[in-house]
Design a protein around this motif. Sequence first.
Motif, PDB file in Angstrom:
ATOM      1  N   ALA A  88      95.237  51.696  -2.232  1.00 32.35           N
ATOM      2  CA  ALA A  88      94.146  52.017  -1.306  1.00 32.35           C
ATOM      3  C   ALA A  88      94.694  52.111   0.110  1.00 32.35           C
ATOM      4  N   LEU A  89      94.259  53.123   0.836  1.00 29.03           N
ATOM      5  CA  LEU A  89      94.578  53.246   2.261  1.00 29.03           C
ATOM      6  C   LEU A  89      93.307  52.941   3.049  1.00 29.03           C
ATOM      7  N   VAL A  90      93.397  51.943   3.926  1.00 28.22           N
ATOM      8  CA  VAL A  90      92.239  51.556   4.747  1.00 28.22           C
ATOM      9  C   VAL A  90      92.633  51.719   6.206  1.00 28.22           C
ATOM     10  N   THR A  91      91.931  52.573   6.948  1.00 31.43           N
ATOM     11  CA  THR A  91      92.184  52.673   8.386  1.00 31.43           C
ATOM     12  C   THR A  91      91.346  51.615   9.105  1.00 31.43           C
ATOM     13  N   GLY A  92      91.793  51.236  10.294  1.00 27.93           N
ATOM     14  CA  GLY A  92      91.032  50.261  11.084  1.00 27.93           C
ATOM     15  C   GLY A  92      91.028  48.875  10.478  1.00 27.93           C
ATOM     16  N   ALA A  93      92.078  48.543   9.725  1.00 24.57           N
ATOM     17  CA  ALA A  93      92.078  47.264   8.998  1.00 24.57           C
ATOM     18  C   ALA A  93      92.601  46.103   9.836  1.00 24.57           C
ATOM     19  N   SER A  94      92.890  46.336  11.113  1.00 25.38           N
ATOM     20  CA  SER A  94      93.432  45.239  11.934  1.00 25.38           C
ATOM     21  C   SER A  94      92.383  44.175  12.219  1.00 25.38           C
ATOM     22  N   ARG A  95      91.105  44.563  12.187  1.00 23.50           N
ATOM     23  CA  ARG A  95      90.047  43.596  12.533  1.00 23.50           C
ATOM     24  C   ARG A  95      88.692  44.128  12.056  1.00 23.50           C
ATOM     25  N   GLY A  96      87.670  43.324  12.273  1.00 18.64           N
ATOM     26  CA  GLY A  96      86.296  43.751  12.007  1.00 18.64           C
ATOM     27  C   GLY A  96      86.046  44.138  10.554  1.00 18.64           C
ATOM     28  N   ILE A  97      85.251  45.192  10.378  1.00 20.70           N
ATOM     29  CA  ILE A  97      84.828  45.610   9.036  1.00 20.70           C
ATOM     30  C   ILE A  97      86.037  46.046   8.208  1.00 20.70           C
ATOM     31  N   GLY A  98      86.971  46.753   8.838  1.00 20.99           N
ATOM     32  CA  GLY A  98      88.157  47.240   8.111  1.00 20.99           C
ATOM     33  C   GLY A  98      89.000  46.103   7.553  1.00 20.99           C
ATOM     34  N   ALA A  99      89.137  45.023   8.324  1.00 21.05           N
ATOM     35  CA  ALA A  99      89.904  43.868   7.841  1.00 21.05           C
ATOM     36  C   ALA A  99      89.224  43.258   6.619  1.00 21.05           C
ATOM     37  N   ALA A 100      87.897  43.182   6.659  1.00 18.32           N
ATOM     38  CA  ALA A 100      87.158  42.626   5.513  1.00 18.32           C
ATOM     39  C   ALA A 100      87.300  43.523   4.286  1.00 18.32           C
ATOM     40  N   ILE A 101      87.298  44.844   4.502  1.00 17.84           N
ATOM     41  CA  ILE A 101      87.449  45.781   3.376  1.00 17.84           C
ATOM     42  C   ILE A 101      88.852  45.642   2.769  1.00 17.84           C
ATOM     43  N   ALA A 102      89.866  45.582   3.618  1.00 14.64           N
ATOM     44  CA  ALA A 102      91.242  45.461   3.115  1.00 14.64           C
ATOM     45  C   ALA A 102      91.400  44.178   2.305  1.00 14.64           C
ATOM     46  N   SER A 103      90.813  43.100   2.808  1.00 18.74           N
ATOM     47  CA  SER A 103      90.925  41.815   2.121  1.00 18.74           C
ATOM     48  C   SER A 103      90.207  41.849   0.764  1.00 18.74           C
ATOM     49  N   LYS A 104      89.027  42.450   0.751  1.00 23.91           N
ATOM     50  CA  LYS A 104      88.243  42.543  -0.502  1.00 23.91           C
ATOM     51  C   LYS A 104      88.971  43.408  -1.541  1.00 23.91           C
ATOM     52  N   LEU A 105      89.539  44.521  -1.096  1.00 28.07           N
ATOM     53  CA  LEU A 105      90.248  45.398  -2.037  1.00 28.07           C
ATOM     54  C   LEU A 105      91.519  44.719  -2.557  1.00 28.07           C
ATOM     55  N   THR A 106      92.183  43.960  -1.691  1.00 30.31           N
ATOM     56  CA  THR A 106      93.360  43.198  -2.144  1.00 30.31           C
ATOM     57  C   THR A 106      92.932  42.192  -3.215  1.00 30.31           C
ATOM     58  N   ASP A 107      91.832  41.479  -2.954  1.00 31.87           N
ATOM     59  CA  ASP A 107      91.318  40.499  -3.930  1.00 31.87           C
ATOM     60  C   ASP A 107      90.922  41.174  -5.244  1.00 31.87           C
ATOM     61  N   SER A 108      90.514  42.464  -5.152  1.00 32.11           N
ATOM     62  CA  SER A 108      90.109  43.186  -6.374  1.00 32.11           C
ATOM     63  C   SER A 108      91.311  43.718  -7.141  1.00 32.11           C
ATOM     64  N   GLY A 109      92.522  43.472  -6.628  1.00 27.81           N
ATOM     65  CA  GLY A 109      93.722  43.875  -7.360  1.00 27.81           C
ATOM     66  C   GLY A 109      94.363  45.161  -6.884  1.00 27.81           C
ATOM     67  N   CYS A 110      93.911  45.700  -5.752  1.00 24.21           N
ATOM     68  CA  CYS A 110      94.532  46.928  -5.230  1.00 24.21           C
ATOM     69  C   CYS A 110      95.753  46.590  -4.381  1.00 24.21           C
ATOM     70  N   LYS A 111      96.684  47.551  -4.350  1.00 26.61           N
ATOM     71  CA  LYS A 111      97.740  47.486  -3.322  1.00 26.61           C
ATOM     72  C   LYS A 111      97.156  48.194  -2.108  1.00 26.61           C
ATOM     73  N   VAL A 112      97.078  47.484  -0.990  1.00 24.10           N
ATOM     74  CA  VAL A 112      96.390  48.041   0.184  1.00 24.10           C
ATOM     75  C   VAL A 112      97.387  48.440   1.264  1.00 24.10           C
ATOM     76  N   LEU A 113      97.298  49.683   1.686  1.00 20.88           N
ATOM     77  CA  LEU A 113      98.050  50.161   2.848  1.00 20.88           C
ATOM     78  C   LEU A 113      97.120  50.038   4.045  1.00 20.88           C
TER      79      LEU A 113
END
Length: 220
Positions: A4-29
């Motif tokens: 998964a590629l998540v833009t804006g993942a340094s903070r806020g909503i994007g950080a929460a999305i990156a963390s959730k996708l990582t927990d779901s088993g994705c490799k997150v960029l």
Amino acid sequence: MRTALVTGASRGIGAAIASKLTDSGCKVLAPSRVELDLASESSVEAYLASLEKPVDILVNDAGINRVAMLENIQGRDISDTLQINLLAPFRLIQFLAQQMKARNYGRIVNISSLWGVVSRGGRISYSMSKTALNGMTRSLAVELAPYNVLVNAVAPGYVMTDLTRQNNTPAEIEKISQQIPIQRLARPQEIADVVAFLCSEQNTYLVGQTIIVDGGYSCL
Ligand SMILES: NC(=O)c1ccc[n+]([C@@H]2O[C@H](COP(=O)([O-])OP(=O)(O)OC[C@H]3O[C@@H](n4cnc5c(N)ncnc54)[C@H](OP(=O)(O)O)[C@@H]3O)[C@@H](O)[C@H]2O)c1
């Protein structure tokens, strides 16, 4: 394992999305702004060229909201906002959807806003960008669904992040909280939960929608 590629993942909503996708088993960029600056077309092209493996899931989260009333708005506010909130996400999709189509699998979520459905004073450039993002989501959904590439948007209402604190005083935030039926702003994780479903293999039929997640604010 899905990438998964998540833009804006340094903070806020994007950080929460990156963390959730990582927990779901994705490799997150989760590229930093130094690696991927959406304001710069050359940075976007260089980042795309640097990708070594295909991306299965794209979340276009990064965005800006420069508040200005009509008489004060600068041309640059509009062009920067359209570049970061609309045109860069379009280019990422245009490039990555080719790989998704070829592999007959993809999930794309554009983070829109309630101000892409209704609006508020001072949000001209922001509403322009998010309304167009919703239209782009529908068009892309139609083109890409036959290839099992499902495109949707999520439109948060008020979420407790830096962006909200930047554009609203603490007193305004308190007043807004009382106006929301659920009586508080959203936590970033509450947006991430919806995005994670749309990005998952459990989503098999939700296509081209802009899902408003606003604690009931738009129902008033
Ligand atoms: N907060 C809300 O109430 C709310 C409501 C509706 C919709 N949204 C939408 O949700 C998304 C995230 O909002 P947020 O509140 O989490 O925002 P935020 O806390 O202000 O974070 C913005 C994110 O976007 C990144 N970004 C900004 N300009 C960029 C650029 N030129 N290139 C690459 N990255 C860039 C930032 O990176 P840096 O750390 O490098 O600055 C940061 O990671 C946005 O699209 C926003 O419009 C937010």
